[in-house]
Design a protein around this motif. Structure first.
Motif, PDB file in Angstrom:
ATOM      1  N   LYS A  44       2.061  -2.941  -6.448  1.00  0.00           N
ATOM      2  CA  LYS A  44       1.195  -2.049  -5.656  1.00  0.00           C
ATOM      3  C   LYS A  44       0.468  -2.783  -4.538  1.00  0.00           C
ATOM      4  N   GLY A  45      -0.102  -3.942  -4.856  1.00  0.00           N
ATOM      5  CA  GLY A  45      -0.822  -4.713  -3.839  1.00  0.00           C
ATOM      6  C   GLY A  45       0.082  -5.700  -3.129  1.00  0.00           C
ATOM      7  N   GLY A  46       0.924  -6.388  -3.911  1.00  0.00           N
ATOM      8  CA  GLY A  46       1.755  -7.458  -3.375  1.00  0.00           C
ATOM      9  C   GLY A  46       2.748  -7.026  -2.311  1.00  0.00           C
ATOM     10  N   ARG A  47       3.384  -5.845  -2.516  1.00  0.00           N
ATOM     11  CA  ARG A  47       4.431  -5.413  -1.566  1.00  0.00           C
ATOM     12  C   ARG A  47       3.874  -5.263  -0.151  1.00  0.00           C
ATOM     13  N   LEU A  48       2.579  -4.953  -0.030  1.00  0.00           N
ATOM     14  CA  LEU A  48       1.978  -4.763   1.295  1.00  0.00           C
ATOM     15  C   LEU A  48       1.777  -6.092   2.019  1.00  0.00           C
ATOM     16  N   GLY A  57      -2.479 -14.892  -2.534  1.00  0.00           N
ATOM     17  CA  GLY A  57      -2.270 -15.086  -3.968  1.00  0.00           C
ATOM     18  C   GLY A  57      -2.171 -13.725  -4.628  1.00  0.00           C
ATOM     19  N   ILE A  58      -1.693 -13.703  -5.857  1.00  0.00           N
ATOM     20  CA  ILE A  58      -1.480 -12.446  -6.593  1.00  0.00           C
ATOM     21  C   ILE A  58      -2.176 -12.529  -7.950  1.00  0.00           C
ATOM     22  N   HIS A  75      11.655  -4.488  -8.951  1.00  0.00           N
ATOM     23  CA  HIS A  75      11.897  -5.846  -9.437  1.00  0.00           C
ATOM     24  C   HIS A  75      12.253  -6.766  -8.264  1.00  0.00           C
ATOM     25  N   ARG A  76      13.118  -6.267  -7.390  1.00  0.00           N
ATOM     26  CA  ARG A  76      13.553  -7.064  -6.236  1.00  0.00           C
ATOM     27  C   ARG A  76      12.367  -7.376  -5.316  1.00  0.00           C
ATOM     28  N   VAL A  77      11.573  -6.336  -5.024  1.00  0.00           N
ATOM     29  CA  VAL A  77      10.404  -6.502  -4.145  1.00  0.00           C
ATOM     30  C   VAL A  77       9.420  -7.500  -4.758  1.00  0.00           C
ATOM     31  N   MET A  78       9.137  -7.342  -6.059  1.00  0.00           N
ATOM     32  CA  MET A  78       8.154  -8.210  -6.716  1.00  0.00           C
ATOM     33  C   MET A  78       8.616  -9.670  -6.711  1.00  0.00           C
ATOM     34  N   GLY A  79       9.916  -9.883  -6.887  1.00  0.00           N
ATOM     35  CA  GLY A  79      10.459 -11.244  -6.860  1.00  0.00           C
ATOM     36  C   GLY A  79      10.246 -11.888  -5.495  1.00  0.00           C
ATOM     37  N   ALA A  80      10.481 -11.087  -4.439  1.00  0.00           N
ATOM     38  CA  ALA A  80      10.309 -11.597  -3.067  1.00  0.00           C
ATOM     39  C   ALA A  80       8.842 -11.911  -2.789  1.00  0.00           C
ATOM     40  N   VAL A  81       7.931 -11.057  -3.278  1.00  0.00           N
ATOM     41  CA  VAL A  81       6.490 -11.261  -3.077  1.00  0.00           C
ATOM     42  C   VAL A  81       6.045 -12.545  -3.785  1.00  0.00           C
ATOM     43  N   ALA A  88      -0.060 -17.202  -8.539  1.00  0.00           N
ATOM     44  CA  ALA A  88      -0.195 -15.915  -9.234  1.00  0.00           C
ATOM     45  C   ALA A  88      -1.040 -16.162 -10.477  1.00  0.00           C
ATOM     46  N   VAL A  89      -1.830 -15.168 -10.846  1.00  0.00           N
ATOM     47  CA  VAL A  89      -2.703 -15.287 -12.024  1.00  0.00           C
ATOM     48  C   VAL A  89      -2.281 -14.271 -13.082  1.00  0.00           C
ATOM     49  N   ALA A  90      -2.063 -14.766 -14.305  1.00  0.00           N
ATOM     50  CA  ALA A  90      -1.792 -13.891 -15.450  1.00  0.00           C
ATOM     51  C   ALA A  90      -3.006 -13.948 -16.369  1.00  0.00           C
TER      52      ALA A  90
END
Length: 319
Positions: A44-48, A57-58, A75-81, A88-90
């Motif tokens: 939602k945020g990352g693709r932008l 950062g994510i 999945h493809r978009v998130m991988g590219a982001v 990235a923070v989990a």
């Protein structure tokens, strides 16, 4: 955001739902001359921010690694982001492992940082007015009010316990469930309203400021979570911090923070929820032990100060 302000950064908070495309974000970045960005939710945020001219950062949301990965395009978009992100923070090790299994090359840039929690219950909160506004009678002796705090959307499944609650309320009129949170999905919210209207003992409450909400949580009997999928529920952590017992659906995100019968109670179906709730009501010693251990867990693992240090360090990677 408070953490970054404290470190001397100027922060601007924007809702990803207000923007349609990367172009709009690119225009915002160049107009306001931003130096870096931090997006919550890989899709939602990352693709932008994909293809952005500034470092970013994510922070994983939960549904991105639990649900959105099942859709090939997302999945493809998130991988590219993730490839472009500096870090990235989990919130949990489990979340990091899920993401690393999908995108192995990103493993080194994924950091685990649990949510830091700070509760601020309002001292002057009027509990009786709150009950009146909710339509909960205050003259039934020993009230037991359970609160389900969530944004109204399908993944939170706020209707999961409505039928068993109503049946229980018919037998014991002092039992009530209050559902409280923003109408995130308007269509689903109207479904919730319709169902609750016909469910005695269940009340849909207006969204309220956080300090009021914390005060209401502090006065209720227990906080409930019935989500289908969860990253790390802030409401559960806030309840633990406020010394209020938590009953949560047994899903990986909840089981990562609650140890059954030690720091809270986990249920796998609505009937088990009722059994566990009754055992909690009838055993004040167990209740006291659970809230004490939960509070200790919070101090150890969800410190506001540790979270502040972690984000101050991570944001340096954007400089």
């Amino acid at each position: 955001m408070n953490h970054l302000h404290a470190a001397g950064h100027i922060c601007v908070l924007k809702d990803a739902f207000m923007y349609e495309s990367q172009t709009e974000i690119a225009n915002l970045i160049s107009t306001d001359k931003f130096d870096g960005a931090l997006a919550i939710h890989l899709y939602k945020g990352g693709r932008l921010l994909q293809g952005s001219r500034i470092p970013f950062g994510i922070i994983f949301g939960g549904t991105d690694v639990n649900e959105d990965v099942k859709c090939e395009e997302k999945h493809r978009v998130m991988g590219a982001v993730l490839e472009e992100a500096r870090f990235a923070v989990a919130f949990t090790m489990k979340m990091k492992e899920l993401a690393a299994a999908e995108w192995p090359d990103a493993r080194k840039k994924i950091y685990v940082q649990t949510q830091g929690i700070k509760t601020t219950p309002k001292e002057t909160f009027d509990w009786y007015r709150f009950l009146q506004n909710a339509g909960i009678p205050t003259d039934t002796g020993s009230l037991h009010v359970f609160l389900l705090v969530c944004g109204l959307r399908r993944v939170k499944d706020p209707l999961y316990l409505v039928d068993v609650f109503s049946d229980w309320h018919r037998k014991e009129p002092s039992i009530h469930l209050g559902i409280i949170g923003p109408a995130v999905d308007p269509l689903f919210t109207s479904e919730v309203k319709e169902k609750v209207k016909r469910a005695p003992g269940v009340h849909l409450l207006q969204e309220m400021p956080q300090d009021d909400l914390h005060a209401a949580m502090k006065r209720c009997f227990a906080v409930v979570n019935s989500s289908i999928s969860e990253g790390m529920s802030a409401a559960i952590l806030e309840a633990m911090d406020l010394n209020i017992p938590v009953l949560a659906r047994n899903i990986p995100g909840n089981a990562a923070i609650i140890k059954h019968k030690e720091t809270g109670l986990l249920f796998s179906n609505p009937q088990e929820f009722v059994v566990l709730s009754k055992s909690l009501m009838n055993d004040p010693i167990m209740e006291k032990e659970i809230v004490t251990r939960a509070k200790d867990y919070m101090k150890k693992h969800h410190s506001w100060e540790s979270e502040r240090k972690a984000y101050e360090n991570l944001v340096r990677r954007l400089q």
